[in-house]
Motif scaffolding. Sequence first.
Motif, mmCIF file in Angstrom:
data_model
loop_
_atom_site.group_PDB
_atom_site.id
_atom_site.type_symbol
_atom_site.label_atom_id
_atom_site.label_comp_id
_atom_site.label_asym_id
_atom_site.label_seq_id
_atom_site.Cartn_x
_atom_site.Cartn_y
_atom_site.Cartn_z
ATOM 1 N N ARG A 247 50.809 21.506 41.938
ATOM 2 C CA ARG A 247 50.224 20.419 42.408
ATOM 3 C C ARG A 247 51.395 19.261 42.752
ATOM 4 O O ARG A 247 51.535 18.803 43.918
ATOM 5 C CB ARG A 247 48.954 19.712 41.726
ATOM 6 C CG ARG A 247 47.707 20.519 41.635
ATOM 7 C CD ARG A 247 46.706 19.674 40.818
ATOM 8 N NE ARG A 247 45.423 20.098 40.595
ATOM 9 C CZ ARG A 247 44.493 20.018 41.738
ATOM 10 N NH1 ARG A 247 44.736 19.151 42.494
ATOM 11 N NH2 ARG A 247 43.410 20.636 41.563
ATOM 12 N N SER A 248 52.217 19.390 41.871
ATOM 13 C CA SER A 248 53.519 18.490 41.853
ATOM 14 C C SER A 248 54.148 18.616 42.902
ATOM 15 O O SER A 248 54.745 17.959 43.624
ATOM 16 C CB SER A 248 53.890 18.259 40.345
ATOM 17 O OG SER A 248 54.951 19.277 40.462
ATOM 18 N N ARG A 249 54.404 20.174 43.157
ATOM 19 C CA ARG A 249 55.265 20.439 44.377
ATOM 20 C C ARG A 249 54.592 20.229 45.715
ATOM 21 O O ARG A 249 55.417 19.704 46.639
ATOM 22 C CB ARG A 249 55.630 21.749 44.223
ATOM 23 C CG ARG A 249 56.735 22.190 42.901
ATOM 24 C CD ARG A 249 56.931 23.673 43.085
ATOM 25 N NE ARG A 249 58.028 23.811 42.048
ATOM 26 C CZ ARG A 249 58.454 25.253 41.625
ATOM 27 N NH1 ARG A 249 58.059 26.067 42.247
ATOM 28 N NH2 ARG A 249 59.541 25.277 40.564
ATOM 29 N N LEU A 250 53.536 20.418 45.779
ATOM 30 C CA LEU A 250 52.655 20.172 47.027
ATOM 31 C C LEU A 250 52.662 18.604 47.456
ATOM 32 O O LEU A 250 52.995 18.232 48.592
ATOM 33 C CB LEU A 250 51.195 20.440 47.023
ATOM 34 C CG LEU A 250 50.646 21.840 47.109
ATOM 35 C CD1 LEU A 250 49.313 22.120 46.883
ATOM 36 C CD2 LEU A 250 50.996 22.484 48.513
ATOM 37 N N ARG A 251 52.769 17.707 46.369
ATOM 38 C CA ARG A 251 52.555 16.482 46.542
ATOM 39 C C ARG A 251 54.307 15.674 46.450
ATOM 40 O O ARG A 251 54.232 14.592 46.388
ATOM 41 C CB ARG A 251 51.799 15.546 45.621
ATOM 42 C CG ARG A 251 50.256 16.083 46.162
ATOM 43 C CD ARG A 251 49.440 15.400 45.338
ATOM 44 N NE ARG A 251 47.890 15.638 45.472
ATOM 45 C CZ ARG A 251 47.170 15.274 46.591
ATOM 46 N NH1 ARG A 251 47.769 14.420 47.428
ATOM 47 N NH2 ARG A 251 45.987 15.912 46.812
ATOM 48 N N GLY A 252 55.211 16.780 46.234
ATOM 49 C CA GLY A 252 56.335 16.338 46.027
ATOM 50 C C GLY A 252 57.406 16.485 47.084
ATOM 51 O O GLY A 252 57.271 15.312 48.159
ATOM 52 N N ASN A 253 58.308 17.463 47.125
ATOM 53 C CA ASN A 253 59.300 17.556 48.034
ATOM 54 C C ASN A 253 58.965 18.402 49.287
ATOM 55 O O ASN A 253 59.624 18.446 50.213
ATOM 56 C CB ASN A 253 60.646 18.142 47.380
ATOM 57 C CG ASN A 253 61.142 17.201 46.404
ATOM 58 O OD1 ASN A 253 60.947 15.865 46.345
ATOM 59 N ND2 ASN A 253 61.666 17.857 45.104
ATOM 60 N N ASN B 258 57.056 19.106 52.902
ATOM 61 C CA ASN B 258 56.380 18.147 53.884
ATOM 62 C C ASN B 258 54.892 18.792 54.294
ATOM 63 O O ASN B 258 54.776 19.915 54.772
ATOM 64 C CB ASN B 258 57.223 18.381 55.210
ATOM 65 C CG ASN B 258 56.818 17.423 56.119
ATOM 66 O OD1 ASN B 258 55.636 17.655 56.639
ATOM 67 N ND2 ASN B 258 57.928 16.656 56.751
ATOM 68 N N PRO B 259 54.032 17.865 54.101
ATOM 69 C CA PRO B 259 52.705 18.283 54.444
ATOM 70 C C PRO B 259 52.131 18.581 55.671
ATOM 71 O O PRO B 259 51.511 19.359 56.019
ATOM 72 C CB PRO B 259 51.771 17.152 53.827
ATOM 73 C CG PRO B 259 52.570 16.107 53.933
ATOM 74 C CD PRO B 259 53.937 16.467 53.585
ATOM 75 N N HIS B 260 52.811 18.098 56.812
ATOM 76 C CA HIS B 260 52.759 18.338 58.032
ATOM 77 C C HIS B 260 53.167 19.724 58.324
ATOM 78 O O HIS B 260 52.545 20.282 59.123
ATOM 79 C CB HIS B 260 53.303 17.254 58.972
ATOM 80 C CG HIS B 260 53.662 17.788 60.384
ATOM 81 N ND1 HIS B 260 52.625 17.280 61.396
ATOM 82 C CD2 HIS B 260 54.597 18.181 61.191
ATOM 83 C CE1 HIS B 260 52.721 17.615 62.607
ATOM 84 N NE2 HIS B 260 53.992 18.207 62.521
#
Length: 361
Positions: free
Chosen positions: A224-230, A232-234
């Motif tokens: 989760r932290s990696r998904l919301r960390g560095n 790019n969600p796009h």
Amino acid sequence: MYLCGVRDFFKRRRPFVERKYVVSTDRSGDIHVHVQGDLTQQDKRCVFLTVHDLGTNHSSMVDFVNSPAMSEIKERSCFIHIDVPGHEENSPDLPDSYQFPSLQTLGEDLVTVLDFLHIRYAVGIGEGAGANILARCGLAHPRRLLGLVLVNCTASTSSVADAFRSRFSRWRGADISQSEEDFLIYHKFGHVSFVPGHLDYRYQQISSDSCEPNEKDRMLAEYRSRLRGNLNPHNIKLFVRAFINRKDLLLKGCRPDILLITGTLSPYSSVIEKLYKELDRDRVTILKVEKVGDVLAEAPAKVAQSLLLFCQGQGQLTSLPPPGVERRMSRAMSMEEYDKPNIRRLSLTPSVADSPPHTKL
């Protein structure tokens, strides 16, 4: 606070990647490449080419390689880790003018990386969508990959992921929503269940002989932290759409040998078993790990044992004894001589079109 602490912990523990390259390809654009090991020693080492799954990047493969179970293999190998376009850390949004490549295009373009680094042949390791990409590379360039280690590789377009197609089509915005994050966790770990009719996700507490509950919580928190960390969600969403829109992968008749790996808790477990039954038994082996979903993180020792046996079947890593067998080595041969690849049985003399430039690093 908890997630921040987990993120800081993994930043401290993340292993050193020796060299980084940006390789330009004809159709997929720039691909970021991370190398572990000394490629100038490739004649005496096993070279691995890795591709990551959805919602992550090369760091997931680096973590697996640096697990204690992989220490002896790591010492005698070089690893070339691929970041799918836009998945390098702190990447900006891919421009609107950029056409994100299909899994087929990415697979075919990976040979450019091998040529750029002057790699004659490698063993592929891919997970999820990355396994699908590497399988397509093996089909397109069979003389360059000695074998394919495919973790949760879906060959058909019809799979459990397609149940979420309508949800993906509504993905909008700059951030990953809770439901999108839950799907990616389900895809990777299989630790959530989709409840038809409610459009909701419910977490299940699952015990495992290979991974303690607290360890599972840590893995989920890290992911989760990696998904919301560095990351790019796009760009993550572009890769997800490419995975959903994938074409059927026809592995029957594939020339490189294949090791299929899955866990009984993976949502793709039955898909992998079906694929195994459809392929030539002389060319394919399957490892199914009980009570795990993310086999690379939850059962690295079992994966490392099967990986070693598979590579030795390709004439690689022959200085290492098979699991449970005491090492016996002739004093007349050095460790490096034992590690030299033996590919004569594979008849992998490259054609001119498949051969990389003969420039040494």
